[in-house]
Design a protein around this motif. Structure first.
Motif, PDB file in Angstrom:
ATOM      1  N   CYS A 281       0.853  -1.199   0.000  1.00  8.68           N
ATOM      2  CA  CYS A 281       0.000   0.000   0.000  1.00  8.68           C
ATOM      3  C   CYS A 281       0.882   1.240   0.000  1.00  8.68           C
ATOM      4  O   CYS A 281       1.814   1.354   0.806  1.00  8.68           O
ATOM      5  CB  CYS A 281      -0.901  -0.024   1.241  1.00  8.68           C
TER       6      CYS A 281
ATOM      7  N   LYS B  71      -7.080   2.813   4.385  1.00  8.80           N
ATOM      8  CA  LYS B  71      -7.160   2.948   2.938  1.00  8.80           C
ATOM      9  C   LYS B  71      -7.023   1.595   2.236  1.00  8.80           C
ATOM     10  O   LYS B  71      -7.656   1.351   1.210  1.00  8.80           O
ATOM     11  CB  LYS B  71      -6.082   3.913   2.439  1.00  8.80           C
ATOM     12  N   CYS B  72      -6.190   0.687   2.771  1.00 10.42           N
ATOM     13  CA  CYS B  72      -6.000  -0.633   2.152  1.00 10.42           C
ATOM     14  C   CYS B  72      -6.787  -1.709   2.887  1.00 10.42           C
ATOM     15  O   CYS B  72      -6.546  -2.904   2.683  1.00 10.42           O
ATOM     16  CB  CYS B  72      -4.520  -1.006   2.104  1.00 10.42           C
TER      17      CYS B  72
ATOM     18  N   LYS C  60      -1.797  -3.999   1.274  1.00 10.52           N
ATOM     19  CA  LYS C  60      -1.587  -4.181  -0.161  1.00 10.52           C
ATOM     20  C   LYS C  60      -2.275  -3.093  -0.966  1.00 10.52           C
ATOM     21  O   LYS C  60      -3.380  -2.668  -0.639  1.00 10.52           O
ATOM     22  CB  LYS C  60      -2.117  -5.555  -0.592  1.00 10.52           C
ATOM     23  N   GLN C  61      -1.604  -2.663  -2.044  1.00  5.93           N
ATOM     24  CA  GLN C  61      -2.181  -1.676  -2.938  1.00  5.93           C
ATOM     25  C   GLN C  61      -3.268  -2.313  -3.812  1.00  5.93           C
ATOM     26  O   GLN C  61      -4.271  -1.691  -4.123  1.00  5.93           O
ATOM     27  CB  GLN C  61      -1.081  -1.089  -3.830  1.00  5.93           C
TER      28      GLN C  61
ATOM     29  N   GLN D  40      -5.612  -6.012  -4.422  1.00  5.29           N
ATOM     30  CA  GLN D  40      -6.122  -7.146  -3.659  1.00  5.29           C
ATOM     31  C   GLN D  40      -5.299  -8.408  -3.871  1.00  5.29           C
ATOM     32  O   GLN D  40      -5.078  -9.182  -2.941  1.00  5.29           O
ATOM     33  CB  GLN D  40      -7.586  -7.413  -4.027  1.00  5.29           C
TER      34      GLN D  40
END
Length: 474
Positions: free
Chosen positions: A247, A257-258, A263-264, A266
């Motif tokens: 993330c 936010k994640c 993780k940025q 999924q």
């Protein structure tokens, strides 16, 4: 060749360790070699001492000799004889040596200087091996090895010996051109006991597991070599990266936010492929090595991209590759084929060898484009050399330089007045999106420049990664 017996004045090396100083000479074991060298010297010294003492005392000469030695020279002979006796050659009788107390005092002082504890004669341990070759020590270490390995699957192993710093320094101090390191001998002797217990083969080149042993404290650690499995993958959907991305906000720590995943995105191609392997093989971590990478919004189709999945420190080394493929393919996002066991060389080949690529790009123009213009474009693209400066979108993670790449051939498919598809066969490393848009002139020539229209790449698919020679029939 001169044998340096003076080392025994400083260090009472046992027969095995003294023999190891000359371990590369004569094919015998170190114990026999060391004992033979000491015995030979002891005979020589006793002969000299008997003659010298008779000459000195003017007794009835039992030995006819012109040998004349000074008291200091006789003292050195006695000191060396005492040193050899003290190092374990107890066949030397000390009845010819007077003033033994003097030599004992010298040794005790030397031991204290060397950081060793002064011990009674029969309790003396060699300062190099410290009795690590004793059967009970070898047996205990063998048991520790078997216990440490009980949860690991492996077919081959190698024993490595880990020396504490002070023993490394000692070896450096006493080294001879013919010395064998205690590492080598200990590994060899321990291997004779461990191999029948483990019932596995020794592999000096590419073992599954390297067993690191500190023979002085009996500690055992493992260096479990990774498993490499190679194949090809297809990415059937857009929107997932090739590898895991932390993330951007929390850098992988987890935040709102994640959704606290760290993780940025999924998931990723790497995670989808690695998950079933990690579950079965129980590795500590993994890494996906691909022959290049596609952008997040780009599909990888055709025959798929060559890859190697590396499972680090696996407890299980053999899996059913067909079942692994089925588990990955059930994701409906990534599909893998042609799985087989590989090696580290495959990683280098896939990551560093240039592979030509075939792409399919959907091009959108900001004004009408005719069939004739597209056909003319295709002719211009054939065998066209492209100067491409690092695209602005990746400049934050790539060196800013100009790369020279080549488009070999292109095939058009008109969709409507503003859109057409281009199938492009080109060098690997050519950024196709920028080949179309020009990236504000950073790529030249470009599709936009050749058509004299503003164009963008709406969708992009990789159709083939050519890791083979025959690319004629594309």
């Amino acid at each position: 060749m001169n044998i340096d017996y003076s080392i025994l004045k400083k260090y009472p090396f046992c027969n095995r360790c003294f023999g190891r100083l000359y371990g590369k000479l004569i094919r015998t074991d170190n114990f026999d070699r060391g004992r033979a060298l000491k015995l030979s010297k002891a005979i020589e010294l006793e002969q000299l001492l008997r003659i010298a003492l008779e000459n000195l005392n003017n007794d009835n000469l039992e030995f006819e000799s012109d040998l004349k030695l000074t008291p200091d020279e006789i003292d050195e002979i006695k000191r060396l004889m005492y040193s050899i006796h003290r190092s374990g050659l107890f066949e030397i009788k000390l009845d010819l040596i007077d003033n033994i107390e003097k030599y004992e005092a010298e040794y005790k002082l030397l031991e204290e200087t060397n950081g060793e504890k002064a011990l009674e004669e029969l309790e003396i341990k060699c300062p190099w091996c410290k009795d690590i070759f004793a059967p009970e020590n070898l047996q205990k270490i063998s048991e520790n090895i078997a216990e440490t390995l009980k949860n690991y699957e492996f077919e081959s192993f190698l024993i490595g010996t880990k020396l504490p710093k002070r023993f490394k320094e000692l070896e450096k101090e006493i080294e001879t051109p013919f010395m064998e390191s205690i590492r080598q001998e200990f590994g060899r002797e321990l291997g004779k006991i461990v191999t029948p217990i483990l019932k596995r083969r020794v592999d000096k080149e590419n073992p599954d597991i390297v067993i690191m042993v500190n023979p002085y404290n009996q500690k055992v650690t493992l260096q479990v070599n990774p498993i490499f499995i190679k194949g090809r993958y297809k990415k059937l959907v857009r929107g997932i990266p090739q590898s895991h991305w932390h993330c951007r906000t929390c850098k992988g720590r987890g935040c709102e936010k994640c959704n606290f995943t760290g993780k940025q995105y999924q998931t990723s191609v790497e995670e989808i492929i690695a998950e079933p392997f990690m579950e079965i093989m129980k590795g500590s971590s993994e890494a996906l090595h691909g022959a290049g990478r596609e952008d997040i919004d780009v599909r990888m189709l055709g025959n798929g991209r060559p890859f190697v999945i590396e499972i680090k420190e696996p407890k299980v080394r053999t899996v059913n590759l067909k079942k692994m493929s089925e588990k990955v393919n059930s994701s409906k996002m990534v599909e893998i084929t042609d799985l087989e066991y590989g090696n580290k060389k495959d990683v280098h080949f896939f990551k560093n060898e240039p592979h030509k690529k075939t792409y399919l790009a959907k091009v959108e123009c900001d004004e009408k484009v005719s069939k004739e213009e597209v056909l003319n474009l295709v002719q211009k693209l054939e065998n066209l050399v492209i100067d491409q400066r690092t695209p602005d979108r990746v400049a934050h993670r790539r060196a800013d330089l100009v790369r020279v790449r080549k488009v070999y051939k292109a095939w058009p498919h008109i969709l409507d007045d503003y859109n057409f598809e281009l199938k492009i066969f080109c060098d690997g490393g050519l950024y196709i999106k920028e080949l179309i848009s020009s990236d504000e002139g950073r790529t030249s020539p470009s599709v936009s420049e050749l058509l004299d229209k503003k164009c963008i790449c709406k969708f992009l698919d990789v159709l083939d990664v050519h890791d083979y020679e025959d690319v004629e029939n594309i």
